[in-house]
Write an enzyme that holds these catalytic residues in place. Structure first.
Site, PDB file in Angstrom:
ATOM      1  N   PRO A 197     -43.952  -1.700  21.041  1.00  0.00           N
ATOM      2  CA  PRO A 197     -44.093  -0.783  19.909  1.00  0.00           C
ATOM      3  C   PRO A 197     -44.508  -1.511  18.643  1.00  0.00           C
ATOM      4  CG  PRO A 197     -41.773  -1.217  20.350  1.00  0.00           C
ATOM      5  CD  PRO A 197     -42.548  -1.870  21.455  1.00  0.00           C
ATOM      6  N   MET A 198     -45.504  -0.962  17.936  1.00  0.00           N
ATOM      7  CA  MET A 198     -45.962  -1.533  16.669  1.00  0.00           C
ATOM      8  C   MET A 198     -46.208  -0.396  15.686  1.00  0.00           C
ATOM      9  SD  MET A 198     -48.705  -4.423  17.954  1.00  0.00           S
ATOM     10  CE  MET A 198     -49.391  -3.384  19.271  1.00  0.00           C
ATOM     11  N   ALA A 199     -45.527  -0.451  14.551  1.00  0.00           N
ATOM     12  CA  ALA A 199     -45.679   0.594  13.536  1.00  0.00           C
ATOM     13  C   ALA A 199     -47.131   0.646  13.071  1.00  0.00           C
ATOM     14  CB  ALA A 199     -44.758   0.310  12.355  1.00  0.00           C
ATOM     15  N   GLN A 248     -38.516   4.608  20.522  1.00  0.00           N
ATOM     16  CA  GLN A 248     -37.791   3.543  19.842  1.00  0.00           C
ATOM     17  C   GLN A 248     -37.198   4.061  18.538  1.00  0.00           C
ATOM     18  OE1 GLN A 248     -39.372  -0.041  17.653  1.00  0.00           O
ATOM     19  NE2 GLN A 248     -38.469  -1.136  19.384  1.00  0.00           N
ATOM     20  N   CYS A 262     -37.140  -5.668  14.013  1.00  0.00           N
ATOM     21  CA  CYS A 262     -38.117  -5.503  12.923  1.00  0.00           C
ATOM     22  C   CYS A 262     -37.764  -6.437  11.759  1.00  0.00           C
ATOM     23  CB  CYS A 262     -38.134  -4.060  12.438  1.00  0.00           C
ATOM     24  SG  CYS A 262     -39.286  -3.801  11.065  1.00  0.00           S
ATOM     25  N   LYS A 297     -34.476  -4.055  21.737  1.00  0.00           N
ATOM     26  CA  LYS A 297     -35.485  -5.099  21.486  1.00  0.00           C
ATOM     27  C   LYS A 297     -34.956  -5.984  20.378  1.00  0.00           C
ATOM     28  CE  LYS A 297     -40.405  -5.963  21.025  1.00  0.00           C
ATOM     29  NZ  LYS A 297     -40.661  -6.607  19.739  1.00  0.00           N
ATOM     30  N   GLY A 339     -44.013 -12.295  23.241  1.00  0.00           N
ATOM     31  CA  GLY A 339     -44.409 -13.318  22.281  1.00  0.00           C
ATOM     32  C   GLY A 339     -45.469 -14.258  22.821  1.00  0.00           C
ATOM     33  N   ARG A 380     -49.122  -7.503  19.763  1.00  0.00           N
ATOM     34  CA  ARG A 380     -50.265  -7.758  18.874  1.00  0.00           C
ATOM     35  C   ARG A 380     -51.552  -8.103  19.613  1.00  0.00           C
ATOM     36  NH1 ARG A 380     -48.999 -12.270  15.217  1.00  0.00           N
ATOM     37  NH2 ARG A 380     -47.647 -12.937  16.925  1.00  0.00           N
TER      38      ARG A 380
END
Length: 313
Positions: free
Chosen positions: A13-15, A67, A97, A136, A198, A222
Protein backbone atom coordinates in the site's frame (compact mmCIF):
# COMPACT_ATOMS: atom_id res chain seq x y z
CA UNK A 1 -5.77 -18.46 5.69
CA UNK A 2 -2.03 -19.13 5.42
CA UNK A 3 -2.40 -19.56 1.66
CA UNK A 4 -3.32 -15.88 1.36
CA UNK A 5 0.12 -14.86 2.63
CA UNK A 6 2.39 -17.68 1.47
CA UNK A 7 4.31 -17.70 -1.84
CA UNK A 8 2.65 -14.50 -2.98
CA UNK A 9 3.76 -11.27 -4.64
CA UNK A 10 1.89 -8.53 -2.80
CA UNK A 11 1.42 -4.94 -3.97
CA UNK A 12 2.36 -2.81 -0.98
CA UNK A 13 0.00 0.00 0.00
CA UNK A 14 1.21 3.50 -0.93
CA UNK A 15 -0.77 6.66 -0.23
CA UNK A 16 -1.60 8.46 -3.46
CA UNK A 17 -0.39 5.57 -5.61
CA UNK A 18 -2.18 2.27 -5.02
CA UNK A 19 -5.68 3.43 -5.76
CA UNK A 20 -8.22 1.20 -7.50
CA UNK A 21 -7.12 1.88 -11.12
CA UNK A 22 -3.47 1.15 -10.33
CA UNK A 23 -4.33 -1.99 -8.37
CA UNK A 24 -6.36 -3.33 -11.29
CA UNK A 25 -3.38 -2.80 -13.61
CA UNK A 26 -0.98 -4.53 -11.22
CA UNK A 27 -3.40 -7.44 -10.86
CA UNK A 28 -3.53 -7.85 -14.63
CA UNK A 29 0.27 -8.04 -14.63
CA UNK A 30 0.45 -10.74 -11.99
CA UNK A 31 0.26 -9.20 -8.51
CA UNK A 32 -1.34 -11.82 -6.25
CA UNK A 33 -2.66 -9.79 -3.33
CA UNK A 34 -3.70 -6.14 -3.08
CA UNK A 35 -3.96 -3.70 -0.19
CA UNK A 36 -5.80 -0.37 -0.32
CA UNK A 37 -4.17 2.96 0.37
CA UNK A 38 -4.09 3.52 4.12
CA UNK A 39 -7.40 4.70 5.57
CA UNK A 40 -7.85 6.65 8.78
CA UNK A 41 -9.99 4.82 11.34
CA UNK A 42 -10.99 8.18 12.79
CA UNK A 43 -11.84 9.45 9.32
CA UNK A 44 -14.13 6.46 8.88
CA UNK A 45 -15.74 7.06 12.24
CA UNK A 46 -16.48 10.68 11.33
CA UNK A 47 -17.84 9.74 7.90
CA UNK A 48 -15.19 11.45 5.75
CA UNK A 49 -16.16 11.35 2.06
CA UNK A 50 -12.51 11.27 1.03
CA UNK A 51 -11.95 8.24 3.24
CA UNK A 52 -14.92 6.43 1.76
CA UNK A 53 -13.48 6.83 -1.76
CA UNK A 54 -10.34 4.97 -0.68
CA UNK A 55 -12.43 1.92 0.23
CA UNK A 56 -13.77 1.16 -3.23
CA UNK A 57 -12.70 -2.21 -4.60
CA UNK A 58 -13.43 -4.26 -7.71
CA UNK A 59 -13.87 -8.05 -8.12
CA UNK A 60 -11.07 -7.95 -10.72
CA UNK A 61 -8.45 -7.21 -8.06
CA UNK A 62 -9.37 -9.84 -5.45
CA UNK A 63 -8.03 -10.82 -3.00
CA UNK A 64 -7.72 -7.36 -1.45
CA UNK A 65 -7.22 -6.14 2.09
CA UNK A 66 -8.02 -2.76 3.58
CA UNK A 67 -5.26 -0.96 5.47
CA UNK A 68 -6.31 1.08 8.48
CA UNK A 69 -4.24 3.42 10.60
CA UNK A 70 -4.88 4.72 14.09
CA UNK A 71 -3.85 4.06 17.68
CA UNK A 72 -7.09 3.50 19.56
CA UNK A 73 -8.01 -0.20 19.85
CA UNK A 74 -11.71 0.60 20.28
CA UNK A 75 -11.92 2.89 17.25
CA UNK A 76 -9.84 0.59 15.05
CA UNK A 77 -11.83 -2.51 16.00
CA UNK A 78 -15.16 -0.72 15.65
CA UNK A 79 -14.35 0.50 12.15
CA UNK A 80 -12.87 -2.85 11.14
CA UNK A 81 -16.12 -4.53 12.16
CA UNK A 82 -18.09 -2.08 9.98
CA UNK A 83 -15.78 -2.75 7.02
CA UNK A 84 -15.93 -6.54 7.10
CA UNK A 85 -19.31 -6.77 5.29
CA UNK A 86 -17.84 -4.83 2.36
CA UNK A 87 -16.06 -7.98 1.21
CA UNK A 88 -12.42 -7.31 2.10
CA UNK A 89 -10.33 -10.44 2.44
CA UNK A 90 -8.32 -9.15 5.39
CA UNK A 91 -7.72 -6.12 7.59
CA UNK A 92 -4.18 -4.69 7.65
CA UNK A 93 -3.01 -2.28 10.34
CA UNK A 94 -0.41 0.31 9.39
CA UNK A 95 2.39 0.45 11.96
CA UNK A 96 5.08 1.68 9.59
CA UNK A 97 4.08 5.03 8.05
CA UNK A 98 6.95 7.49 8.73
CA UNK A 99 5.12 10.74 7.85
CA UNK A 100 5.46 13.29 10.70
CA UNK A 101 1.74 14.14 10.72
CA UNK A 102 0.90 10.47 11.34
CA UNK A 103 3.78 9.78 13.75
CA UNK A 104 3.10 12.89 15.83
CA UNK A 105 -0.42 11.59 16.41
CA UNK A 106 1.02 8.40 17.85
CA UNK A 107 0.00 6.43 14.74
CA UNK A 108 1.90 4.63 11.98
CA UNK A 109 5.50 3.82 12.90
CA UNK A 110 5.07 5.54 16.27
CA UNK A 111 3.35 2.31 17.37
CA UNK A 112 6.73 0.54 17.04
CA UNK A 113 7.62 2.20 20.36
CA UNK A 114 4.77 0.46 22.20
CA UNK A 115 4.58 -3.33 21.67
CA UNK A 116 1.95 -3.65 24.40
CA UNK A 117 -0.36 -1.32 22.50
CA UNK A 118 0.36 -3.25 19.29
CA UNK A 119 -0.85 -6.45 20.94
CA UNK A 120 -3.91 -4.69 22.37
CA UNK A 121 -4.87 -3.24 18.98
CA UNK A 122 -4.50 -6.53 17.13
CA UNK A 123 -6.28 -8.50 19.84
CA UNK A 124 -9.27 -6.14 19.91
CA UNK A 125 -9.66 -6.20 16.13
CA UNK A 126 -9.29 -9.99 15.94
CA UNK A 127 -12.11 -10.31 18.48
CA UNK A 128 -14.38 -8.14 16.33
CA UNK A 129 -13.90 -9.60 12.83
CA UNK A 130 -13.88 -13.05 11.30
CA UNK A 131 -11.41 -12.26 8.50
CA UNK A 132 -7.60 -12.32 8.98
CA UNK A 133 -5.87 -9.33 10.60
CA UNK A 134 -2.32 -8.44 9.53
CA UNK A 135 0.13 -5.70 10.46
CA UNK A 136 2.81 -3.84 8.52
CA UNK A 137 5.78 -2.70 10.56
CA UNK A 138 9.29 -1.34 10.09
CA UNK A 139 12.63 -2.54 11.43
CA UNK A 140 12.20 -0.14 14.33
CA UNK A 141 11.64 3.51 15.06
CA UNK A 142 15.32 4.43 15.02
CA UNK A 143 18.69 2.73 14.37
CA UNK A 144 19.28 2.34 18.11
CA UNK A 145 15.91 0.66 18.60
CA UNK A 146 15.59 -2.18 16.06
CA UNK A 147 12.70 -4.00 17.73
CA UNK A 148 10.77 -5.51 14.83
CA UNK A 149 10.97 -9.05 16.30
CA UNK A 150 9.46 -7.85 19.60
CA UNK A 151 6.69 -5.89 17.86
CA UNK A 152 5.97 -8.74 15.45
CA UNK A 153 5.73 -11.19 18.33
CA UNK A 154 3.29 -8.85 20.10
CA UNK A 155 1.17 -8.80 16.92
CA UNK A 156 1.26 -12.61 16.71
CA UNK A 157 0.27 -12.92 20.36
CA UNK A 158 -2.64 -10.59 19.64
CA UNK A 159 -3.84 -12.98 16.93
CA UNK A 160 -2.33 -11.52 13.73
CA UNK A 161 -2.45 -13.81 10.69
CA UNK A 162 0.71 -12.39 9.11
CA UNK A 163 3.27 -9.62 9.57
CA UNK A 164 4.84 -7.54 6.78
CA UNK A 165 8.25 -6.07 7.58
CA UNK A 166 9.64 -3.07 5.72
CA UNK A 167 13.31 -3.50 6.58
CA UNK A 168 14.03 0.18 7.20
CA UNK A 169 13.65 2.24 10.36
CA UNK A 170 11.23 5.11 10.63
CA UNK A 171 14.16 7.53 10.68
CA UNK A 172 15.38 6.14 7.36
CA UNK A 173 12.06 6.88 5.67
CA UNK A 174 12.82 5.41 2.24
CA UNK A 175 16.54 6.21 2.09
CA UNK A 176 19.59 4.01 2.44
CA UNK A 177 19.45 0.24 2.15
CA UNK A 178 16.89 -2.12 3.60
CA UNK A 179 18.41 -4.44 6.22
CA UNK A 180 16.98 -7.83 5.32
CA UNK A 181 18.56 -9.43 8.38
CA UNK A 182 15.74 -7.87 10.39
CA UNK A 183 13.19 -9.77 8.28
CA UNK A 184 15.07 -12.97 9.09
CA UNK A 185 15.09 -12.07 12.79
CA UNK A 186 11.31 -11.66 12.66
CA UNK A 187 10.86 -14.92 10.75
CA UNK A 188 12.97 -16.72 13.36
CA UNK A 189 10.56 -15.85 16.19
CA UNK A 190 7.16 -16.11 14.47
CA UNK A 191 4.98 -19.07 13.60
CA UNK A 192 2.71 -17.03 11.29
CA UNK A 193 3.71 -15.96 7.74
CA UNK A 194 6.23 -13.13 7.39
CA UNK A 195 6.11 -10.85 4.35
CA UNK A 196 9.41 -9.24 3.34
CA UNK A 197 9.50 -5.69 1.98
CA UNK A 198 12.28 -3.34 0.91
CA UNK A 199 14.63 -3.00 -2.09
CA UNK A 200 12.96 -5.68 -4.24
CA UNK A 201 13.18 -4.76 -7.92
CA UNK A 202 13.43 -8.05 -9.85
CA UNK A 203 13.27 -11.84 -9.70
CA UNK A 204 16.85 -12.10 -8.42
CA UNK A 205 15.96 -9.85 -5.48
CA UNK A 206 12.90 -11.96 -4.66
CA UNK A 207 14.93 -15.16 -4.79
CA UNK A 208 17.70 -13.70 -2.65
CA UNK A 209 15.30 -12.22 -0.09
CA UNK A 210 13.57 -15.57 0.35
CA UNK A 211 16.88 -17.41 0.65
CA UNK A 212 18.40 -14.93 3.11
CA UNK A 213 15.36 -14.34 5.30
CA UNK A 214 13.08 -17.37 4.90
CA UNK A 215 10.15 -14.98 4.39
CA UNK A 216 6.91 -16.53 3.16
CA UNK A 217 5.91 -13.82 0.68
CA UNK A 218 7.37 -10.66 -0.81
CA UNK A 219 5.78 -7.21 -0.90
CA UNK A 220 6.67 -4.77 -3.67
CA UNK A 221 5.83 -1.10 -3.28
CA UNK A 222 7.91 1.77 -4.71
CA UNK A 223 9.45 -0.41 -7.44
CA UNK A 224 5.94 -0.77 -8.90
CA UNK A 225 5.43 2.98 -9.41
CA UNK A 226 5.13 3.53 -13.14
CA UNK A 227 5.98 -0.14 -13.47
CA UNK A 228 2.98 -2.48 -13.10
CA UNK A 229 4.88 -4.94 -15.33
CA UNK A 230 7.23 -5.73 -12.46
CA UNK A 231 5.02 -8.56 -11.21
CA UNK A 232 4.98 -10.35 -14.57
CA UNK A 233 8.71 -9.83 -15.03
CA UNK A 234 9.44 -11.27 -11.58
CA UNK A 235 7.20 -14.29 -12.13
CA UNK A 236 8.75 -14.93 -15.55
CA UNK A 237 12.24 -14.67 -14.05
CA UNK A 238 11.41 -17.03 -11.19
CA UNK A 239 9.95 -19.53 -13.67
CA UNK A 240 13.16 -19.48 -15.71
CA UNK A 241 11.49 -17.74 -18.65
CA UNK A 242 13.09 -14.99 -20.64
CA UNK A 243 12.15 -11.64 -19.11
CA UNK A 244 10.92 -9.54 -22.01
CA UNK A 245 11.18 -5.87 -21.15
CA UNK A 246 8.27 -3.75 -22.23
CA UNK A 247 8.69 -1.68 -25.38
CA UNK A 248 7.39 1.78 -26.11
CA UNK A 249 4.17 0.47 -27.64
CA UNK A 250 3.31 -1.47 -24.48
CA UNK A 251 4.24 1.51 -22.33
CA UNK A 252 1.84 3.71 -24.27
CA UNK A 253 -0.87 1.04 -24.23
CA UNK A 254 -0.71 0.69 -20.45
CA UNK A 255 -0.57 4.45 -19.88
CA UNK A 256 -3.68 4.89 -22.01
CA UNK A 257 -5.47 2.12 -20.13
CA UNK A 258 -4.43 3.61 -16.80
CA UNK A 259 -5.65 7.03 -17.90
CA UNK A 260 -9.01 5.59 -18.97
CA UNK A 261 -9.43 3.79 -15.63
CA UNK A 262 -8.56 6.98 -13.73
CA UNK A 263 -11.09 9.09 -15.61
CA UNK A 264 -13.79 6.41 -15.34
CA UNK A 265 -13.23 6.05 -11.62
CA UNK A 266 -12.63 9.66 -10.57
CA UNK A 267 -14.00 11.84 -13.33
CA UNK A 268 -11.97 13.90 -15.77
CA UNK A 269 -11.10 16.78 -13.42
CA UNK A 270 -9.61 14.70 -10.60
CA UNK A 271 -8.53 11.79 -12.79
CA UNK A 272 -6.31 13.94 -15.02
CA UNK A 273 -4.73 15.80 -12.15
CA UNK A 274 -3.92 12.60 -10.28
CA UNK A 275 -2.63 10.94 -13.45
CA UNK A 276 0.03 13.63 -13.93
CA UNK A 277 2.36 12.10 -11.32
CA UNK A 278 1.97 8.69 -12.96
CA UNK A 279 3.21 10.21 -16.24
CA UNK A 280 6.42 11.21 -14.44
CA UNK A 281 6.88 7.67 -13.07
CA UNK A 282 6.06 5.93 -16.36
CA UNK A 283 8.43 8.10 -18.40
CA UNK A 284 11.36 8.24 -15.99
CA UNK A 285 14.56 7.66 -17.94
CA UNK A 286 12.92 8.20 -21.33
CA UNK A 287 14.56 10.74 -23.65
CA UNK A 288 12.79 14.08 -23.21
CA UNK A 289 10.99 12.99 -20.03
CA UNK A 290 11.51 16.37 -18.34
CA UNK A 291 9.58 18.09 -21.14
CA UNK A 292 6.91 15.39 -21.01
CA UNK A 293 6.45 15.94 -17.27
CA UNK A 294 6.19 19.69 -17.72
CA UNK A 295 3.58 19.32 -20.46
CA UNK A 296 1.64 16.76 -18.44
CA UNK A 297 1.54 19.10 -15.42
CA UNK A 298 -0.41 21.63 -17.50
CA UNK A 299 -2.91 19.25 -19.11
CA UNK A 300 -6.52 19.43 -17.95
CA UNK A 301 -8.43 17.27 -20.43
CA UNK A 302 -8.31 13.57 -21.28
CA UNK A 303 -8.04 14.17 -25.02
CA UNK A 304 -4.89 16.26 -24.53
CA UNK A 305 -3.32 13.65 -22.26
CA UNK A 306 -4.01 11.01 -24.91
CA UNK A 307 -2.17 13.14 -27.48
CA UNK A 308 0.82 13.48 -25.15
CA UNK A 309 0.98 9.72 -24.54
CA UNK A 310 0.70 8.93 -28.26
CA UNK A 311 3.67 11.21 -28.96
CA UNK A 312 6.04 9.23 -26.70
CA UNK A 313 8.87 7.70 -28.71
Amino acid sequence: MKDLFTDKLILGPMAGVTDLPFRILCKEYGADVMVTEMVSAKGLMYGSKKTDLLLKTDPREAPVGVQLFGNDPDILSGEAKKLEPRGFDFIDINMGCPVPKIVNNGEGSSLMKNPQLVEAIVSKIVQCVSIPVTVKIRSGFSPDNINAPEVALAAEQGGAAAVAVHARTREQYYSGNADWSVIKAVKDVLKIPVIGNGDVKNAADVKRMKEETGCDSVMIARAAKGNPWIFKEIKDGLAGKEVVRRDTDELKEVMLRHLKLMVEEKGEYIGIREFRKHVAWYTEGIYGSAKLRKRASEIEFEKDMIVLIEEIR
